[in-house]
Design an enzyme around this catalytic site. Structure first.
Site, PDB file in Angstrom:
ATOM      1  N   LYS A  95     -26.025  -3.632  -0.610  1.00 26.15           N
ATOM      2  CA  LYS A  95     -25.556  -5.007  -0.857  1.00 26.15           C
ATOM      3  C   LYS A  95     -24.180  -5.048  -1.519  1.00 26.15           C
ATOM      4  O   LYS A  95     -23.410  -5.981  -1.309  1.00 26.15           O
ATOM      5  CB  LYS A  95     -26.570  -5.768  -1.698  1.00 26.15           C
ATOM      6  CG  LYS A  95     -27.810  -6.140  -0.886  1.00 26.15           C
ATOM      7  CD  LYS A  95     -28.612  -7.238  -1.555  1.00 26.15           C
ATOM      8  CE  LYS A  95     -29.708  -7.740  -0.629  1.00 26.15           C
ATOM      9  NZ  LYS A  95     -30.811  -6.759  -0.471  1.00 26.15           N
ATOM     10  N   GLU A 117     -27.111 -17.220  -4.284  1.00 24.58           N
ATOM     11  CA  GLU A 117     -28.559 -17.414  -4.278  1.00 24.58           C
ATOM     12  C   GLU A 117     -29.201 -16.042  -4.389  1.00 24.58           C
ATOM     13  O   GLU A 117     -28.592 -15.031  -4.047  1.00 24.58           O
ATOM     14  CB  GLU A 117     -28.971 -18.053  -2.955  1.00 24.58           C
ATOM     15  CG  GLU A 117     -29.188 -17.074  -1.773  1.00 24.58           C
ATOM     16  CD  GLU A 117     -27.941 -16.305  -1.336  1.00 24.58           C
ATOM     17  OE1 GLU A 117     -26.820 -16.754  -1.640  1.00 24.58           O
ATOM     18  OE2 GLU A 117     -28.090 -15.234  -0.694  1.00 24.58           O
ATOM     19  N   SER A 376     -31.268   1.981   3.335  1.00 23.78           N
ATOM     20  CA  SER A 376     -30.534   0.851   2.748  1.00 23.78           C
ATOM     21  C   SER A 376     -30.535   0.845   1.223  1.00 23.78           C
ATOM     22  O   SER A 376     -29.613   0.316   0.604  1.00 23.78           O
ATOM     23  CB  SER A 376     -31.097  -0.467   3.280  1.00 23.78           C
ATOM     24  OG  SER A 376     -32.490  -0.552   3.040  1.00 23.78           O
TER      25      SER A 376
END
Ligand code: PLP
Length: 393
Positions: A95, A117, A376
């Site tokens: 991320k 968010e 990930s």
């Protein structure tokens, strides 16, 4: 990234075939167009890319390795399994590639404040991290229900200097947090940048997130060619909103010999079981009821718990270029335990879904082929949950 070679099929309006686009009120449309213009202007700007490269290297820790999972390969039999190690990035997942990129854009646009968010809290933490780094005040909207489930992530964001606002309206879930963040953006767009966390939402977010995550396959393609002298037979990645997967696929989209495999949890299989629908301001495959309202989903991997999916994945599915499959929570949990034991790598539960499918796929392929699994994130955040799951059974 001096000049991006990432392959996005988006047109200027952010349409991927029938998917994507921007289904939002006019006032929000104006704000999104400003962001789209700034992104177009800076994405190929040498100074911008120099700064981006600097932070990716010296802060995030790129490039990260492409690790040959020798023990897992021997145990499974078949194609060689390689792991792209996004788990080794600062903050433990992919991320941060996107949050670094978007905050550099926000700075260029003169933003004085960042909002975002978050559902499970992972994107909130990645955003709070870069806001701290660049000294910008940061507000994270999070459903009240989620703040209670993820109290430790709330504290993590607060340690990083962010203000976490619990959203009580609606069901107090991710969708409600997105709605409130968008209202904030419309009211405060002169000063505020909305840093969105996955390859979803209205244009330009899916295209922008693809661009910033494409560093994953830019590196992995170079690395696999160095190690194997040829392209992989397949790239496998888990799909929540679709940002790690689109980044892992990007530089292979124009290589028809490489299979692109997205793995969803069977409990939140937006592509495998959804229908085309407009949710959250864009069109995609989504799990909706007869009134077009997104259905509640439940995956053991909080990051995969989303009733829609990025528009580019929707298009890759519809056009047949991408394959989208499902695995169960039990299969993902097994893969989590196996990878930990045989490779000494504890994966995020999200990533364990990709590992689970890669183990099935490898068996069907010859030994001189390879598969890249996008790892990930790391599993530290999931250790307590796995402990509880195992001790309940
Ligand atoms: C958030 C997250 C995901 C899911 O998000 P995508 O946008 O689909 O990549 C997957 N893995 C990890 C480790 C995450 O934190």
């Amino acid at each position: 990234m001096s000049k991006s070679t990432s392959t996005s099929v988006a047109t200027t309006a952010g349409k991927f075939g029938e998917f994507g686009g921007s289904y939002v009120p006019d006032e929000l449309q104006t704000v999104l167009e400003e962001i789209a213009q700034a992104f177009d202007k800076f994405k190929d700007d040498p100074e911008f890319n120099k700064e981006l490269r600097y932070y990716l290297k010296d802060y995030v820790g790129r490039e990260n390795p492409l690790t040959f999972a020798k023990n897992l390969t021997e145990q499974v039999g078949g194609a060689k399994i390689y792991l792209k190690r996004e788990d080794l990035n600062h903050t433990g997942a992919h991320k941060i590639n996107n949050t670094i990129g978007q905050i550099l854009l926000a700075k260029r646009m003169g933003a004085k404040r960042i909002i975002a968010e978050t559902g499970a809290g992972q994107h909130g933490v990645a955003t709070a991290t870069v806001a701290a780094l660049f000294g910008l005040p940061c507000t994270i909207y999070m459903g009240k229900y989620d703040t209670e489930r993820q109290a430790l992530n709330v504290f993590r964001m607060e340690l990083l200097g962010a203000k976490v606002v619990p959203v009580e309206k609606g069901q107090g879930r991710l969708k409600d947090a997105v709605d409130v963040a968008l209202e904030d953006l419309v009211q405060n767009h002169e000063t505020t940048f909305y840093l969105l966390g996955s390859a979803v939402g209205p244009h330009p977010y899916p295209t922008m997130v693809h661009h910033f995550q494409s560093i994953i396959s830019e590196e992995s393609k170079r690395q696999i060619l160095e190690k194997e002298g040829k392209l992989p037979a397949a790239v496998v990645a888990c799909v929540g909103g679709g940002s790690n997967a689109i980044g892992a696929f990007s530089h292979y989209i124009d290589e028809p010999s490489v299979r692109l495999v997205g793995v969803e949890p069977v409990e939140a299989a937006s592509i495998a079981e959804g229908v085309p629908a407009v949710i959250h301001g864009f069109k995609c495959y989504a799990l909706v009821d007869e009134n077009n309202v997104p259905k509640p989903t439940y995956s053991i991997a909080a990051g995969l718990d989303y009733p829609g999916v990025g528009p580019e994945h929707s298009y890759l599915k519809a056009s047949g270029r991408g394959e989208y499959v499902t695995v169960t929570g039990i299969e993902a949990l097994d893969a989590f335990l196996i990878l930990s034991k045989v490779e000494g790598i504890i994966p995020a539960l999200e990533s364990a879904h990709a590992v689970a499918y890669a183990m099935k796929l490898a068996k069907t392929l010859p030994q001189d082929e390879s598969i890249i699994v996008n790892l990930s994130g790391r599993g530290d955040k999931d250790v307590k949950q796995v402990y509880d799951m195992l001790n309940k059974e």
